[in-house]
Design an enzyme around this catalytic site. Structure first.
Site: not given
Ligand code: GRF
Length: 188
Positions: A15, A89, A92, A106, A108, A135, A142, A144, A173
């Site tokens: 998280g 993970m 959907l 999302n 990614h 991104s 589909g 990502d 991110e």
């Molecule tokens: C991140 O790298 C995100 O891009 C990917 O999963 C990871 C999640 O990390 N989808 P966190 O749980 O937000 O620390």
């Protein structure tokens, strides 16, 4: 001050993006609910510590469409207006994706359309890429695959491992996701 849009964050793990979204909260959105398909996901504690409602339900043994309908009922109950996936993970169901079309994003860890799916950093390094990155995209059927709303690139340095590159990308991110979520909800 404009009314903040109610946002749910869906997680499965530690998280850190959830935390970045919470910490960056400003006038555009209000994280109202954290949902996890993993009952002991670290991110749940982050949500609770911030005084946010949490809903955790292990998906095992529940059909995908049924599970997503349960999650959707939670989102409706909390009058959620937009959904941010943050390390969720779980693929959907088409019904859920359709229901939240244009309102679900999302983050990614690659420069899409490169490296959809898992092990993005390993794959970028193995390919000899000069850059990695992340991104933020709208979620479509589909994996990502939806329209990219924003990206940030970082250099891949000599000696980088998947872990060192992941750490460098994660910083981006945490900067990019709150900004992009705010931009999106302002248009809703
Ligand atoms: C991140 O790298 C995100 O891009 C990917 O999963 C990871 C999640 O990390 N989808 P966190 O749980 O937000 O620390």
């Amino acid at each position: 001050m404009p009314v903040r849009k109610k946002v749910a964050v869906l997680i499965s793990g530690r998280g850190s993006n959830l935390k970045a979204l919470i910490d960056a909260e400003q006038d555009a959105y209000d994280i109202t609910l954290v949902v996890s398909n993993v009952q002991d996901a670290g991110g749940l504690a982050i949500g609770r510590a911030a005084g946010i409602a949490t809903f955790a339900l292990a998906h095992k043994g529940i059909a995908r469409a049924e599970f997503d309908a349960i999650v959707d009922a939670q989102l409706r109950h909390h009058r959620i207006e937009a959904v941010a996936l943050a390390g969720y993970m779980r693929i959907l169901s088409p019904e859920f994706v359709e229901r939240w079309a244009g309102r679900m994003i999302n983050v990614h860890p690659s420069l899409l359309p490169l490296y959809k799916g898992l092990h993005t950093h390993e794959r970028a390094i193995a390919a000899g890429d000069a850059q990695g990155g992340c991104s933020v995209h709208l979620v479509t059927a589909g994996l990502d695959d939806g329209p990219v709303l924003a990206q940030a690139a970082v250099p891949i340095l000599p000696g980088d491992t998947a872990d060192t590159l992941a750490a460098r990308v994660l910083v981006e991110e945490h900067r990019l996701y709150p900004q992009t979520l705010a931009d999106l909800v302002r248009t809703l």
